[in-house]
Design a protein around this motif. Structure first.
Motif, mmCIF file in Angstrom:
data_model
loop_
_atom_site.group_PDB
_atom_site.id
_atom_site.type_symbol
_atom_site.label_atom_id
_atom_site.label_comp_id
_atom_site.label_asym_id
_atom_site.label_seq_id
_atom_site.Cartn_x
_atom_site.Cartn_y
_atom_site.Cartn_z
ATOM 1 N N GLU A 1 -5.178 9.067 8.834
ATOM 2 C CA GLU A 1 -3.915 9.378 9.492
ATOM 3 C C GLU A 1 -3.579 10.864 9.429
ATOM 4 O O GLU A 1 -2.811 11.362 10.248
ATOM 5 N N ARG A 2 -4.096 11.564 8.435
ATOM 6 C CA ARG A 2 -3.813 12.982 8.239
ATOM 7 C C ARG A 2 -5.144 13.718 8.157
ATOM 8 O O ARG A 2 -6.059 13.266 7.474
ATOM 9 N N PRO A 3 -5.261 14.847 8.831
ATOM 10 C CA PRO A 3 -6.525 15.585 8.795
ATOM 11 C C PRO A 3 -6.745 16.292 7.457
ATOM 12 O O PRO A 3 -5.788 16.616 6.745
ATOM 13 N N ALA A 4 -7.997 16.513 7.136
ATOM 14 C CA ALA A 4 -8.399 17.271 5.951
ATOM 15 C C ALA A 4 -9.776 17.857 6.218
ATOM 16 O O ALA A 4 -10.518 17.345 7.063
ATOM 17 N N THR A 5 -10.106 18.911 5.514
ATOM 18 C CA THR A 5 -11.440 19.491 5.620
ATOM 19 C C THR A 5 -12.328 18.772 4.617
ATOM 20 O O THR A 5 -12.354 19.102 3.436
ATOM 21 N N MET B 1 0.835 -1.187 0.000
ATOM 22 C CA MET B 1 0.000 0.000 0.000
ATOM 23 C C MET B 1 0.875 1.244 0.000
ATOM 24 O O MET B 1 1.871 1.320 0.691
ATOM 25 N N SER B 2 0.491 2.215 -0.760
ATOM 26 C CA SER B 2 1.235 3.456 -0.843
ATOM 27 C C SER B 2 1.037 4.280 0.424
ATOM 28 O O SER B 2 0.060 4.112 1.148
ATOM 29 N N THR B 3 1.967 5.169 0.681
ATOM 30 C CA THR B 3 1.843 6.046 1.844
ATOM 31 C C THR B 3 1.857 7.511 1.427
ATOM 32 O O THR B 3 2.405 8.350 2.119
ATOM 33 N N ASP B 4 1.269 7.815 0.278
ATOM 34 C CA ASP B 4 1.231 9.209 -0.147
ATOM 35 C C ASP B 4 0.268 10.009 0.726
ATOM 36 O O ASP B 4 -0.518 9.457 1.499
ATOM 37 N N LEU B 5 0.340 11.310 0.592
ATOM 38 C CA LEU B 5 -0.481 12.236 1.374
ATOM 39 C C LEU B 5 -1.968 11.912 1.291
ATOM 40 O O LEU B 5 -2.680 11.918 2.293
ATOM 41 N N PHE B 6 -2.470 11.602 0.084
ATOM 42 C CA PHE B 6 -3.899 11.339 -0.065
ATOM 43 C C PHE B 6 -4.292 10.010 0.554
ATOM 44 O O PHE B 6 -5.385 9.889 1.120
ATOM 45 N N CYS B 7 -3.428 9.009 0.472
ATOM 46 C CA CYS B 7 -3.709 7.739 1.154
ATOM 47 C C CYS B 7 -3.787 7.964 2.662
ATOM 48 O O CYS B 7 -4.607 7.346 3.350
ATOM 49 N N GLU B 8 -2.959 8.856 3.184
ATOM 50 C CA GLU B 8 -2.999 9.176 4.615
ATOM 51 C C GLU B 8 -4.298 9.872 4.985
ATOM 52 O O GLU B 8 -4.864 9.619 6.051
ATOM 53 N N ILE B 9 -4.792 10.745 4.122
ATOM 54 C CA ILE B 9 -6.083 11.404 4.377
ATOM 55 C C ILE B 9 -7.205 10.367 4.324
ATOM 56 O O ILE B 9 -8.080 10.333 5.198
ATOM 57 N N ILE B 10 -7.170 9.485 3.329
ATOM 58 C CA ILE B 10 -8.197 8.446 3.183
ATOM 59 C C ILE B 10 -8.239 7.544 4.411
ATOM 60 O O ILE B 10 -9.314 7.194 4.901
ATOM 61 N N LEU C 1 -11.213 19.968 0.845
ATOM 62 C CA LEU C 1 -10.717 21.246 0.361
ATOM 63 C C LEU C 1 -9.213 21.185 0.146
ATOM 64 O O LEU C 1 -8.479 20.608 0.958
ATOM 65 N N ASP C 2 -8.755 21.784 -0.944
ATOM 66 C CA ASP C 2 -7.329 21.938 -1.195
ATOM 67 C C ASP C 2 -6.799 22.921 -0.149
ATOM 68 O O ASP C 2 -7.423 23.946 0.112
ATOM 69 N N THR C 3 -5.660 22.608 0.450
ATOM 70 C CA THR C 3 -5.100 23.494 1.491
ATOM 71 C C THR C 3 -4.464 24.744 0.901
ATOM 72 O O THR C 3 -4.217 25.704 1.627
ATOM 73 N N ARG C 4 -4.205 24.732 -0.392
ATOM 74 C CA ARG C 4 -3.690 25.910 -1.096
ATOM 75 C C ARG C 4 -4.583 26.164 -2.307
ATOM 76 O O ARG C 4 -4.190 25.946 -3.441
ATOM 77 N N PRO C 5 -5.802 26.623 -2.058
ATOM 78 C CA PRO C 5 -6.783 26.718 -3.135
ATOM 79 C C PRO C 5 -6.473 27.820 -4.143
ATOM 80 O O PRO C 5 -5.914 28.859 -3.792
ATOM 81 N N VAL C 6 -6.860 27.575 -5.392
ATOM 82 C CA VAL C 6 -6.822 28.632 -6.395
ATOM 83 C C VAL C 6 -7.814 29.715 -5.966
ATOM 84 O O VAL C 6 -7.491 30.897 -5.934
#
Length: 134
Positions: free
Chosen positions: A13-17, A1-10, A29-34
């Motif tokens: 393990e990592r918080p996200a809005t 299993m990969s350990t990329d940032l999005f896998c951590e959010i899924i 939400l993107d943390t650095r939105p356009v």
């Protein structure tokens, strides 16, 4: 299993809005939105590019619903929907950008200036408006 940032959010393990989550995709939400309200739609299964995703139908149904919700929830004039495959892909996990757009918003071509949310509460309010419109 990969350990990329999005896998951590899924995996939690990592918080996200979060805006939306189901068995196919998670949207946050993107943390650095356009522009504020810029959502990333990410498949739960780890694939690097669009070419790697098997059945694209269920995933893009989520993308379509999110584009509609961003417009409705934020009273945006439209959306910019984009996928980067490898080049300019900051995380090696397929993700679709759904960016709220309005006439004369200043976005030109493929130059994506970034902004930030003033607080976690402001980010949560944008996520709530979009989620309500789903």
């Amino acid at each position: 299993m990969s350990t990329d940032l999005f896998c951590e959010i899924i995996s939690g393990e990592r918080p996200a809005t979060l805006v939306s989550s189901d068995e196919v995709a998670i949207s946050f939400l993107d943390t650095r939105p356009v522009f504020k309200g810029h959502v990333l739609v990410v498949p739960r299964v780890h694939v690097e590019t669009l070419s790697d995703l098997g059945d694209v139908g269920p995933f893009f149904e989520r993308v379509q619903a999110m584009a509609r919700a961003v417009e409705e929830g934020l009273q945006a004039g439209g959306t910019f929907v984009a996928v980067n495959n490898r080049i300019s892909q900051s995380v090696a996990h397929l993700h679709v950008h759904v960016v709220p757009r309005n006439k004369k918003d200043g976005l030109r071509g493929f130059f994506w200036p970034r902004t930030t949310y003033d607080s976690a509460e402001e980010a949560a309010s944008y996520a709530g408006l979009i989620a309500k419109a789903l």
